[in-house]
Design a protein around this motif. Sequence first.
Motif, mmCIF file in Angstrom:
data_model
loop_
_atom_site.group_PDB
_atom_site.id
_atom_site.type_symbol
_atom_site.label_atom_id
_atom_site.label_comp_id
_atom_site.label_asym_id
_atom_site.label_seq_id
_atom_site.Cartn_x
_atom_site.Cartn_y
_atom_site.Cartn_z
ATOM 1 N N UNK A 170 0.843 -1.198 0.000
ATOM 2 C CA UNK A 170 0.000 0.000 0.000
ATOM 3 C C UNK A 170 0.878 1.248 0.000
ATOM 4 N N UNK A 171 0.247 2.414 -0.161
ATOM 5 C CA UNK A 171 1.007 3.663 -0.174
ATOM 6 C C UNK A 171 1.752 3.915 1.118
ATOM 7 N N UNK A 172 1.100 3.658 2.246
ATOM 8 C CA UNK A 172 1.751 3.864 3.531
ATOM 9 C C UNK A 172 2.926 2.930 3.736
ATOM 10 N N UNK A 173 2.774 1.673 3.306
ATOM 11 C CA UNK A 173 3.875 0.710 3.419
ATOM 12 C C UNK A 173 5.035 1.101 2.512
ATOM 13 N N UNK A 174 4.726 1.593 1.321
ATOM 14 C CA UNK A 174 5.798 2.030 0.418
ATOM 15 C C UNK A 174 6.574 3.196 1.018
ATOM 16 N N UNK A 175 5.874 4.097 1.672
ATOM 17 C CA UNK A 175 6.585 5.214 2.285
ATOM 18 C C UNK A 175 7.473 4.729 3.419
ATOM 19 N N UNK A 176 7.040 3.712 4.129
ATOM 20 C CA UNK A 176 7.883 3.124 5.170
ATOM 21 C C UNK A 176 9.147 2.516 4.561
ATOM 22 N N UNK A 177 9.011 1.903 3.393
ATOM 23 C CA UNK A 177 10.182 1.360 2.697
ATOM 24 C C UNK A 177 11.136 2.492 2.322
ATOM 25 N N UNK A 178 10.580 3.600 1.824
ATOM 26 C CA UNK A 178 11.404 4.758 1.489
ATOM 27 C C UNK A 178 12.133 5.314 2.700
ATOM 28 N N UNK A 179 11.462 5.307 3.851
ATOM 29 C CA UNK A 179 12.093 5.769 5.091
ATOM 30 C C UNK A 179 13.232 4.822 5.489
#
Length: 345
Positions: A170-179
């Motif tokens: 999901x979008x939130x999980x992808x942002x966590x990957x980016x972090x």
Amino acid sequence: MSTEELLLDVRALRKYFPVRKGLLQRTVAQVKAVDGVDLAVRTGETLGLVGESGCGKTTTGRAILRLTEPTSGEILYRGRDSTGDPDQAMTDVVTATPEQMKLLRRDMQIIFQDPYSSLNPRMTVAEIVAEPLQIQGLMTRSEREARAVELLGAVGLSPDHARRYPHEFSGGQRQRIGIARALALRPKLVVADEPVSALDVSIQAQVINLLQDLQEQFGLTYLFIAHDLSVVKHISNRVAVMYLGKIVELAGTRELFGNPKHPYTEALMSAVPVADPDFKVERILLEGDVPSPVNPPSGCHFHPRCRYAKDICKVEVPAYRAVGQDHFASCHRADELSLYGLKSS
């Protein structure tokens, strides 16, 4: 502020983009995206950078990291020496050699705004998170994989996610990957470029809380770029307000929200929703459009939209000066301005 407190000291930063026309593509004008920005970021703090879309926030963040080459100015950063140990001297990022920049990349990372386009769809999550370590020539392959799994756990993902691809999240999980990728090299400074603006409101709170937890855990310093003032108020120690390529006000968060000294800041504050039906705030509507950065207005750039403008505002650029303790603004009438109005007309 003592120099020992500073992690980053930006002085007169400018980034102009040429406007080319004609068969020979001659430069006929310059888009002044960032026009003389001064910023000092203290070690361990979160400095919020706010303003309308197109004011130059993202360009400022990218120029600080030299993802976009600055036109001029100084970006002084307290990095590491050739052995990787902390360096007491400050390095000018603008004039740094490729060898110096490779070391600086360990300390200065970015979280991109769009979690969908910032991840390589052909790489697994483990490969994405470990890629900075591979580029820097750090660790063995197995150590990099173990580090990637460790970082995924730190951002709230499970080890099972390491072998998956970005489209499976999901979008939130992808942002966590980016972090997690941004933290791979254990940086000191992280530029967070609107890291929650593309996420649902319910997910925004989770990511903001995660960023705060990681800041405490890893000793991070944030330059937090956003246009959502409620988010900035929650996470920032100090806030800088940007308009048409310039910083127009900077102060501690509580001071800025309670006692804005620039009419533009005042207008932004009036638009922040207040969760109290009995608290009435005068909504200030800015007239006219944002001026073009190709041909900004004379004098104070904000004067065509300012309800307090006088003749001096049209011809003389206001000095960026102290208007209180650790409170700076560039307005001819800053000393007169009180919350939602002038003390005297």
